[in-house]
Design a protein around this motif. Structure first.
Motif, PDB file in Angstrom:
ATOM      1  N   LEU A 165       0.951  -1.178  -0.040  1.00  0.00           N
ATOM      2  CA  LEU A 165      -0.049   0.006  -0.156  1.00  0.00           C
ATOM      3  C   LEU A 165       0.881   1.269  -0.131  1.00  0.00           C
ATOM      4  CD1 LEU A 165      -2.932   1.122  -0.003  1.00  0.00           C
ATOM      5  CD2 LEU A 165      -2.995   1.079   2.390  1.00  0.00           C
ATOM      6  N   ALA A 166       1.940   1.256   0.540  1.00  0.00           N
ATOM      7  CA  ALA A 166       3.105   2.387   0.859  1.00  0.00           C
ATOM      8  C   ALA A 166       3.409   2.780  -0.575  1.00  0.00           C
ATOM      9  CB  ALA A 166       4.048   2.081   1.708  1.00  0.00           C
ATOM     10  N   LEU A 167       3.875   1.706  -1.636  1.00  0.00           N
ATOM     11  CA  LEU A 167       4.137   1.755  -2.659  1.00  0.00           C
ATOM     12  C   LEU A 167       3.001   2.288  -3.625  1.00  0.00           C
ATOM     13  CD1 LEU A 167       6.114  -1.361  -3.462  1.00  0.00           C
ATOM     14  CD2 LEU A 167       7.168   0.809  -3.068  1.00  0.00           C
ATOM     15  N   MET A 168       1.883   1.884  -3.401  1.00  0.00           N
ATOM     16  CA  MET A 168       0.781   2.487  -4.216  1.00  0.00           C
ATOM     17  C   MET A 168       0.547   4.088  -3.907  1.00  0.00           C
ATOM     18  SD  MET A 168      -1.608   2.078  -6.509  1.00  0.00           S
ATOM     19  CE  MET A 168      -1.606   0.488  -6.545  1.00  0.00           C
ATOM     20  N   VAL A 169       0.652   4.342  -2.634  1.00  0.00           N
ATOM     21  CA  VAL A 169       0.267   5.544  -2.251  1.00  0.00           C
ATOM     22  C   VAL A 169       1.536   6.679  -2.543  1.00  0.00           C
ATOM     23  CG1 VAL A 169       0.110   7.121  -0.167  1.00  0.00           C
ATOM     24  CG2 VAL A 169      -1.046   5.013  -0.240  1.00  0.00           C
ATOM     25  N   GLY A 170       2.711   5.980  -2.549  1.00  0.00           N
ATOM     26  CA  GLY A 170       3.910   6.860  -3.040  1.00  0.00           C
ATOM     27  C   GLY A 170       3.743   7.184  -4.464  1.00  0.00           C
ATOM     28  N   HIS A 219      -0.041   3.267   7.276  1.00  0.00           N
ATOM     29  CA  HIS A 219      -0.606   2.373   8.510  1.00  0.00           C
ATOM     30  C   HIS A 219      -2.211   2.809   8.710  1.00  0.00           C
ATOM     31  CE1 HIS A 219      -0.699   0.629  12.534  1.00  0.00           C
ATOM     32  NE2 HIS A 219      -0.558  -0.544  11.994  1.00  0.00           N
ATOM     33  N   GLY A 220      -2.243   4.161   9.080  1.00  0.00           N
ATOM     34  CA  GLY A 220      -3.476   4.570   9.642  1.00  0.00           C
ATOM     35  C   GLY A 220      -4.575   4.498   8.657  1.00  0.00           C
ATOM     36  N   ASP A 221      -4.226   4.324   7.550  1.00  0.00           N
ATOM     37  CA  ASP A 221      -5.439   3.832   6.452  1.00  0.00           C
ATOM     38  C   ASP A 221      -5.903   2.362   6.530  1.00  0.00           C
ATOM     39  OD1 ASP A 221      -5.443   6.332   5.376  1.00  0.00           O
ATOM     40  OD2 ASP A 221      -4.012   5.954   3.826  1.00  0.00           O
ATOM     41  N   LEU A 222      -4.670   1.600   6.871  1.00  0.00           N
ATOM     42  CA  LEU A 222      -4.855   0.126   7.271  1.00  0.00           C
ATOM     43  C   LEU A 222      -5.753  -0.079   8.360  1.00  0.00           C
ATOM     44  CD1 LEU A 222      -1.520  -1.435   5.988  1.00  0.00           C
ATOM     45  CD2 LEU A 222      -3.863  -1.728   4.747  1.00  0.00           C
ATOM     46  N   ALA A 223      -5.586   0.607   9.490  1.00  0.00           N
ATOM     47  CA  ALA A 223      -6.210   0.356  10.547  1.00  0.00           C
ATOM     48  C   ALA A 223      -7.652   0.356  10.699  1.00  0.00           C
ATOM     49  CB  ALA A 223      -5.845   1.442  11.620  1.00  0.00           C
TER      50      ALA A 223
END
Length: 276
Positions: free
Chosen positions: A245-250, A267-271
């Protein structure tokens, strides 16, 4: 979608079991070594447990690829929540597939399984039966039937048994088995998969990215790697999910490198959202 932006040939953090993406962490390598020992020395049973997402299936798939042809067939049961009669029948159908014989007694299934084992012994083969989600076995009263099945054709076997049972499950499996002393004594090895250490998490990410054709140091800065370990607690499945997800957001934000702040935001988006 984000591969071109990060100069990747493929997505590095898919939950896949291909051999090239296997990272030889110490805990996984130790488990593989112990399982090889139990099976290749024809021991009765072995146990592999660990928290969800630690790579138990990856270890079993690696084991399947590495074992020699004499250790066949390898039957992998992934849904053991059934009655003892159903489990015995399912095992027999998996290791000795053939035409259905219609309604039959458990005794005929056991006799067929024993004939199969005798044929395997004659062919100098040693079957392996892997039971996944084995922490469910106790509530369905299946530990004792499996132990008794280890006695079939055992007197003719070269080792302790004519086949090896591998139990795979959550950490509660350990206490379940220990309550069945007769089965516990048949276990040649007990393997517990431990969470990755901080340096192993970094090495795991570097390995995955390298397999996808890029350099992790050019994508994640050092504080980001440290933050990933803290937030995922060194559990590979969580690492995969957070990094993907970090790669996607970046990519969406046109970033050139991922920082600890980005990791925290993702990580907040995953919570799970708070329900008021």
């Amino acid at each position: 979608m984000y591969e071109e932006h990060w100069k990747l040939t493929e997505r590095p953090f898919e939950n896949r079991t291909e051999n090239q993406f296997y990272y030889p962490a110490e805990t996984h390598q130790a488990a593989l070594l112990k399982l090889h020992y139990a099976i290749e020395n024809r021991r009765s049973a072995a146990l592999l447990c660990g928290p969800g997402g630690m790579g138990k299936s990856l270890v079993i798939n690696s084991l399947r690829r590495q074992l020699g042809e004499q250790f066949r067939p390898i039957c992998h049961i992934v849904f053991p929540a059934m009655s003892s009669d159903q489990l015995i029948r399912y095992i027999v159908e998996q290791v000795d597939p053939g035409q259905s014989e219609g309604i039959r007694e458990t005794s005929s299934d056991l006799a067929r399984f024993e004939r199969f084992l005798q044929g395997s012994l004659d062919a100098q083969r040693h079957p392996v039966i892997v039971v996944d989600e084995a922490h469910l076995l106790e509530q369905h009263d299946l530990l004792e039937p499996l132990r008794l099945m280890l006695n079939l054709a055992a007197t003719e076997a070269v080792g302790e048994a004519a086949w090896t049972l591998v139990l795979v499950g959550q950490p509660t499996l350990l206490s379940h088995v220990e309550r069945y002393h007769a089965l516990d004594e048949r276990l040649a090895v007990k393997c517990m998969l431990n969470r990755l250490l901080p340096e192993e998490t970094t090495a795991y990410i570097q390995h995955r990215v390298r397999c996808a054709g890029a350099n992790a140091e050019e994508i994640f800065d050092e504080p980001a790697l440290e933050r990933i370990h803290t937030l995922t607690q060194g559990i590979p499945r969580r690492i995969n999910r957070l990094c993907d997800l970090a790669l996607m957001v970046g990519y969406a934000e046109d970033r050139t490198i991922l920082s600890a702040e980005t990791i925290d935001s993702v990580h907040g988006d995953l919570a799970a959202p708070t329900i008021v």
